[in-house]
Write a protein that holds these residues in place. Structure first.
Motif, PDB file in Angstrom:
ATOM      1  N   SER A   5      13.193  13.721   3.928  1.00 12.33           N
ATOM      2  CA  SER A   5      12.279  13.653   2.789  1.00 12.33           C
ATOM      3  C   SER A   5      11.796  14.952   2.261  1.00 12.33           C
ATOM      4  N   LEU A  47      18.567   9.574  -7.136  1.00  9.30           N
ATOM      5  CA  LEU A  47      17.521   8.836  -6.636  1.00  9.30           C
ATOM      6  C   LEU A  47      17.167   7.708  -7.175  1.00  9.30           C
ATOM      7  N   ARG A  54      14.076  16.001  -0.760  1.00  9.57           N
ATOM      8  CA  ARG A  54      14.314  15.226  -1.787  1.00  9.57           C
ATOM      9  C   ARG A  54      14.112  15.940  -3.187  1.00  9.57           C
TER      10      ARG A  54
END
Length: 204
Positions: free
Chosen positions: A171, A96, A174
């Protein structure tokens, strides 16, 4: 439009919008790597691009693009090149924290422009125009402006909804993707989807 025509339009939009493609793939990737907020601008860009695409198709631009070989191949070449470039950027993001370094970014206007270099999008827009704006003889149906407005509204709603839902899924993943090499392989899988879409575009 008759109730039967509206029902057929909604079913077509559902199948068209929620099936995997370059837009939903990018929505998922952007949200998985950068969060839902980063993906939102792309989620808004897709329906904006579709609005312009449908208006252009309704005015005859779609038939011109698909009917002139040079324009058709121009759309293909730009579309394929752009999707391969995005796939390359996506496949390189392993963590990330590396997303910004890999420049996995799609601006609002790039998202809008992506619709115009997607030959599949032009074909779908032309199909909608031929199926709901003109009649079997190729002449404008009754109230063509009203019909085009309904189609534009429907495609915009479905385009946003489908991309937002894909982004939401991205999302939510994640946290799980941040562990080990999961994000790298997830990104590479989505990159392969983009490559596959690009390859398909060459054949149509």
């Amino acid at each position: 439009m008759s109730p039967a025509e509206v029902t057929a339009l909604l079913l077509f939009c559902t199948a068209m919008s929620f099936s995997p493609g370059p837009n939903t793939t990018l929505s998922t990737a952007l949200a998985a790597n950068g969060g839902l907020k980063r993906a939102l601008r792309f989620c808004f860009a897709v329906p904006a691009g579709w609005l312009l695409l449908m208006l252009g198709s309704g005015l005859g631009v779609g038939a011109l693009v698909l009917g002139v070989p040079a324009l058709r191949w121009g759309v293909k070449i730009f579309g394929v090149a752009y999707m391969l470039w995005l796939a390359w950027k996506l496949a390189r993001a392993a963590q990330l924290a590396e997303v910004d370094a890999a420049r996995l970014r799609v601006t609002f206007w790039q998202g809008v422009g992506l619709q115009f270099v997607n030959i599949k999008a032009w074909m779908l827009a032309l199909t909608l125009t031929a199926g709901w704006v003109v009649n079997a003889a190729g002449q404008p149906a009754s109230n063509p402006g009203e019909r085009l407005a309904i189609i534009c509204l429907a495609t915009m709603v479905f385009a946003f909804t489908s991309n937002f839902l894909y982004a939401l899924v991205g999302s939510l993943l994640r946290g799980w993707l941040s562990q080990g090499q999961r994000l790298l392989w997830f990104n590479r899988a989505l990159a392969l989807v983009l490559v596959g879409t690009a390859a398909w575009m060459v054949t149509v």
